[in-house]
Design an enzyme around this catalytic site. Structure first.
Site, short mmCIF file in Angstrom:
data_model
loop_
_atom_site.label_atom_id
_atom_site.label_comp_id
_atom_site.label_asym_id
_atom_site.label_seq_id
_atom_site.Cartn_x
_atom_site.Cartn_y
_atom_site.Cartn_z
N CYS A 45 0.84 -1.19 0.00
CA CYS A 45 0.00 0.00 0.00
C CYS A 45 0.88 1.24 0.00
O CYS A 45 1.85 1.34 0.76
CB CYS A 45 -0.88 -0.04 1.25
SG CYS A 45 -1.42 1.54 1.85
N CYS A 68 1.24 3.08 3.31
CA CYS A 68 2.11 2.39 4.25
C CYS A 68 3.57 2.55 3.85
O CYS A 68 4.44 2.77 4.69
CB CYS A 68 1.75 0.91 4.31
SG CYS A 68 0.06 0.61 4.87
#
Ligand code: NAG
Ligand code: NAG
Ligand code: NAG
Ligand code: NAG
Length: 476
Positions: A310, A313
């Site tokens: 992601c 992240c």
């Protein structure tokens, strides 16, 4: 080998020692206290460059194939073995490695470009034989023609104000203190080293007893900003109604997890701490490890990721690991936690976006601790697509131009823990209330300064020279 820090404290015999040691330890804390302002990622236009190398933490990618390549071995030997540390090399540090002027220039250019996620231009800029100052003096038109630099990138390249250079300078100071260990043969006056016949003791001393006080206690009422009393827990921004009030955001726990929630967690090491030329993954399956061993004598930061592919992240991990030198100086170890093991995902993630140790929390116990005993989960539709905060987090992360994918379970929310050494407990925890919320780094660093970095200070040697007492302190 664990990195140890040797502090050389010079003082006259007249001063009382306890206080001097305390002063130096406090100095470390104060230094970090003033570094709570950080640059952030910059919004940019979409691009079509090799995204891989733009801000990678792989030293090989950072160094490139040019003039710095021949230095790799030497850098490794001297402990300049990760990108955040390389970026804060001072010119004295470079002199100690006998780097040529051309190599110094190349490193300067590369550090500057890495800060801005513009490493795709590094080879060309290094080859043109100009220094960074000269490159910054080139007209924007020439930057475009000479280096085929995109307009959005030119703006980022010439913008010197957006990055907080004072952070860098302070980090350099920290690095110097560390490098005293590496170059101690050079930095300790030879006369003292060789005439140490009057060395009077070799013994072990513990740091002051105040450090045994529990962290939770000592920061319970700490004020960070005017009127804001730190409670040890942060969930970014209060929740907003979504989809015109039809969707209610899930509640979050407003209690710091008790130590018992994390004391028996078992984790598995997926990657080591990155150093030049390392194998990308732990080769043989690592045995399970008690997480509490990780903080048995040093505080630790755990970044619990929702999903390593992601972009939000990745961007958060990158942001934290970029400050590795500062966390080193504060004696705080860095770990990333994943709740799912997809080998290719770990390979993509490390060391490109994160060069620290990556751990697998198979039981998802760190995540449960964040959720107050229950996994903090939210559906993609309600939690992301209908949540303006999550969408703006995504936009912010997109500005890094990092690559991303949708592999893996992405609905278990993460966060961050700062755990004190020994059994002192969780000093701080941050919950990803909206997908992509980042723990406020300034606050995280602030708490780190409270965490008594040197849990086990060792007096390695004490000697006298011309009425001055030299302490050689080592801290794990
Ligand atoms: C983007 O990259 C691809 C291949 O790397 C190339 O074929 C394409 O022309 C590029 N597009 C632009 C707009 O530069
Ligand atoms: C910058 O460029 C100007 C003219 O283009 C030149 O006079 C000046 O010396 C340059 N400065 C540096 C540091 O190269
Ligand atoms: C240190 O020892 C050397 C000989 O080993 C001597 O020449 C020198 O004067 C000594 N220095 C001091 C400061 O005592
Ligand atoms: C953790 O393990 C210890 C020793 O095995 C045990 O005494 C303690 O109760 C356990 N704590 C929790 C919260 O399970």
């Amino acid at each position: 080998m664990t990195r140890s820090l040797i502090l050389l404290i010079v003082m006259t015999i007249r001063a009382g020692f306890g206080r001097q040691i305390y002063t130096i330890l406090r100095y470390e804390a104060v230094y970090a206290k003033y570094t709570s302002k950080f640059g952030s990622f910059h919004p940019t236009k979409a691009t079509n460059y090799s995204k891989e190398i733009m801000a990678s933490f792989s030293v090989e990618e950072f160094i490139g194939n040019g003039i710095l390549k021949e230095l790799l071995q030497k850098l490794l030997e001297e402990g300049w073995d990760d990108v955040p540390t390389l970026k804060i090399m001072s010119s004295e540090d470079m002199d100690l490695l006998y780097m040529t002027q051309k190599q110094k220039d190349a490193l300067g250019i590369r550090s500057y470009l890495h800060d801005r996620g513009l490493m795709q231009y590094a080879d060309k800029m290094e080859d043109c034989g100009k220094t960074l100052a000269e490159l910054l003096n080139i007209s924007t038109v020439d930057l475009g023609t000479q280096f085929e630099m995109k307009r959005g990138h030119i703006a980022r390249f010439i913008d010197r104000t957006r990055f907080d250079d004072s952070f860098k300078l302070r980090a350099i100071a920290a690095r110097r203190r560390f490098s005293m260990k590496m170059h101690r043969e050079d930095s300790i006056p030879k006369s003292v080293g060789s005439n140490s016949s009057n060395s009077i003791m070799r013994s072990h001393a513990r740091s002051n007893p105040a450090s045994d006080r529990s962290i939770e206690q000592s920061i319970a009422d700490m004020k960070i900003k005017d009127g804001y009393v730190f409670k040890g827990i942060v969930g970014a921004g209060p929740a907003e109604p979504r989809a015109c009030g039809c969707v209610n955001p899930p509640p979050i726990s407003d209690q710091v997890a008790p130590y018992s929630a994390i004391e028996n967690i078992s984790v598995q090491k997926l990657t080591p701490e990155y150093k030049i030329g390392m194998e990308p993954l732990v080769k043989t399956k690592a045995p399970p490890l008690k997480a509490s061993e990780l903080w048995s004598d040093k505080p630790a930061l755990f970044l619990c990721l929702r999903r390593p592919g992601c972009i939000m992240c990745r961007a958060e991990a990158h942001q934290v690991y970029s400050r590795k030198a500062m966390f080193d100086a504060l004696g705080v170890q860095l770990f990333t936690i994943l709740h799912e093991h997809i080998e290719s995902e770990v390979k993509d993630f490390w060391p490109r976006y994160w060069g620290g140790v990556v751990l697998l929390d198979r039981g998802r116990d760190f995540y449960k601790a964040l959720g107050g005993g229950k996994l903090p989960k939210e559906k993609f539709l309600a939690g992301f697509l209908l949540n303006p905060r999550a969408l703006s987090n995504f936009k912010r992360a997109k500005a890094t131009e990092f690559e991303y994918n949708f592999k893996g379970e992405g609905e278990i929310k993460g966060g961050l823990f700062l755990v004190g050494s020994g059994k002192s407990g969780i000093a701080y925890q941050f919950i990803e209330r909206n997908f992509g919320d980042w723990a406020p780094l300034a606050e995280v660093i602030e708490i780190c300064t409270q965490m008594k970095p040197f849990t086990k200070v060792q007096l390695v040697e004490l000697s006298f020279y011309q009425n001055t007492m030299f302490f050689f302190l080592g801290a794990e």
